[in-house]
Design a protein around this motif. Structure first.
Motif, PDB file in Angstrom:
ATOM      1  N   ILE A   1       0.869  -1.172   0.000  1.00 10.56           N
ATOM      2  CA  ILE A   1       0.000   0.000   0.000  1.00 10.56           C
ATOM      3  C   ILE A   1       0.907   1.223   0.000  1.00 10.56           C
TER       4      ILE A   1
ATOM      5  N   ASP B   1      -0.562   4.342  -0.442  1.00  8.99           N
ATOM      6  CA  ASP B   1      -1.409   5.295   0.260  1.00  8.99           C
ATOM      7  C   ASP B   1      -2.813   4.720   0.350  1.00  8.99           C
ATOM      8  N   LEU B   2      -3.598   5.258   1.265  1.00  9.42           N
ATOM      9  CA  LEU B   2      -5.003   4.851   1.349  1.00  9.42           C
ATOM     10  C   LEU B   2      -5.846   6.033   1.767  1.00  9.42           C
TER      11      LEU B   2
ATOM     12  N   ARG C   1      -9.778   6.843   3.235  1.00  5.70           N
ATOM     13  CA  ARG C   1     -10.971   6.263   3.866  1.00  5.70           C
ATOM     14  C   ARG C   1     -12.126   7.262   3.738  1.00  5.70           C
TER      15      ARG C   1
ATOM     16  N   TYR D   1      -7.351   2.155  -2.010  1.00  8.62           N
ATOM     17  CA  TYR D   1      -5.943   1.828  -1.829  1.00  8.62           C
ATOM     18  C   TYR D   1      -5.172   2.177  -3.093  1.00  8.62           C
TER      19      TYR D   1
ATOM     20  N   LEU E   1      -1.907   0.959  -4.739  1.00 11.35           N
ATOM     21  CA  LEU E   1      -1.023  -0.191  -4.584  1.00 11.35           C
ATOM     22  C   LEU E   1       0.065  -0.170  -5.647  1.00 11.35           C
TER      23      LEU E   1
ATOM     24  N   THR F   1      -5.310   0.750  -8.313  1.00  9.37           N
ATOM     25  CA  THR F   1      -6.159   1.063  -7.169  1.00  9.37           C
ATOM     26  C   THR F   1      -7.045  -0.127  -6.843  1.00  9.37           C
TER      27      THR F   1
ATOM     28  N   LEU G   1      -6.123  -8.513   3.330  1.00  8.68           N
ATOM     29  CA  LEU G   1      -6.190  -7.089   3.661  1.00  8.68           C
ATOM     30  C   LEU G   1      -5.444  -6.787   4.954  1.00  8.68           C
TER      31      LEU G   1
ATOM     32  N   HIS H   1      -2.331  -4.160   5.282  1.00  3.96           N
ATOM     33  CA  HIS H   1      -2.336  -3.083   6.275  1.00  3.96           C
ATOM     34  C   HIS H   1      -1.118  -3.181   7.193  1.00  3.96           C
TER      35      HIS H   1
ATOM     36  N   TYR I   1       1.877  -1.855   5.439  1.00  3.10           N
ATOM     37  CA  TYR I   1       1.747  -0.400   5.312  1.00  3.10           C
ATOM     38  C   TYR I   1       2.106   0.290   6.631  1.00  3.10           C
TER      39      TYR I   1
END
Length: 107
Positions: free
Chosen positions: A48, A50-51, A53, A67, A69, A78, A95, A99, A102
């Protein structure tokens, strides 16, 4: 020097801006693999970058994570997932592993 992080107003805007940055594949997650069209990639090759939310103001169905990726080989794309959706155990574990990687890279 760390890049300045932006938070886009909508899921659509995030995906559009990430495409402009080279995140051109639109991934779906199937167990421990990412799919983009006819291509399949092992998730273990990805991190990841960046993410983002998003929480719906009134409808839980509007909640999502976008996400960004990237693989060690340079493939970028994404992945959009919802919160609380019913998914299989393999997808949930995948997942969690993404995470975890990341979070370790952010320390």
């Amino acid at each position: 020097m760390q890049e300045q992080k932006f938070h886009y107003a909508t899921v659509t805007e995030a995906i559009s801006k990430l495409k402009e940055q080279g995140y051109t594949h639109e991934f779906s997650l199937e167990g421990d693999h990412l799919k983009a069209g006819a291509e399949t990639f092992p998730v273990s090759e990805f991190e990841i970058v960046d993410l983002y939310r998003y929480e719906g103001p009134s409808d839980p169905a509007d909640e999502a994570i976008v996400y960004a990726l990237a693989s060690t080989g340079g493939t970028k794309g994404t992945l959009v997932t919802g919160y609380g959706i019913s998914t299989d155990e393999a997808t949930i574990e995948t997942l969690k592993n993404l995470h975890y990687k990341y979070q370790q890279s952010q320390q």
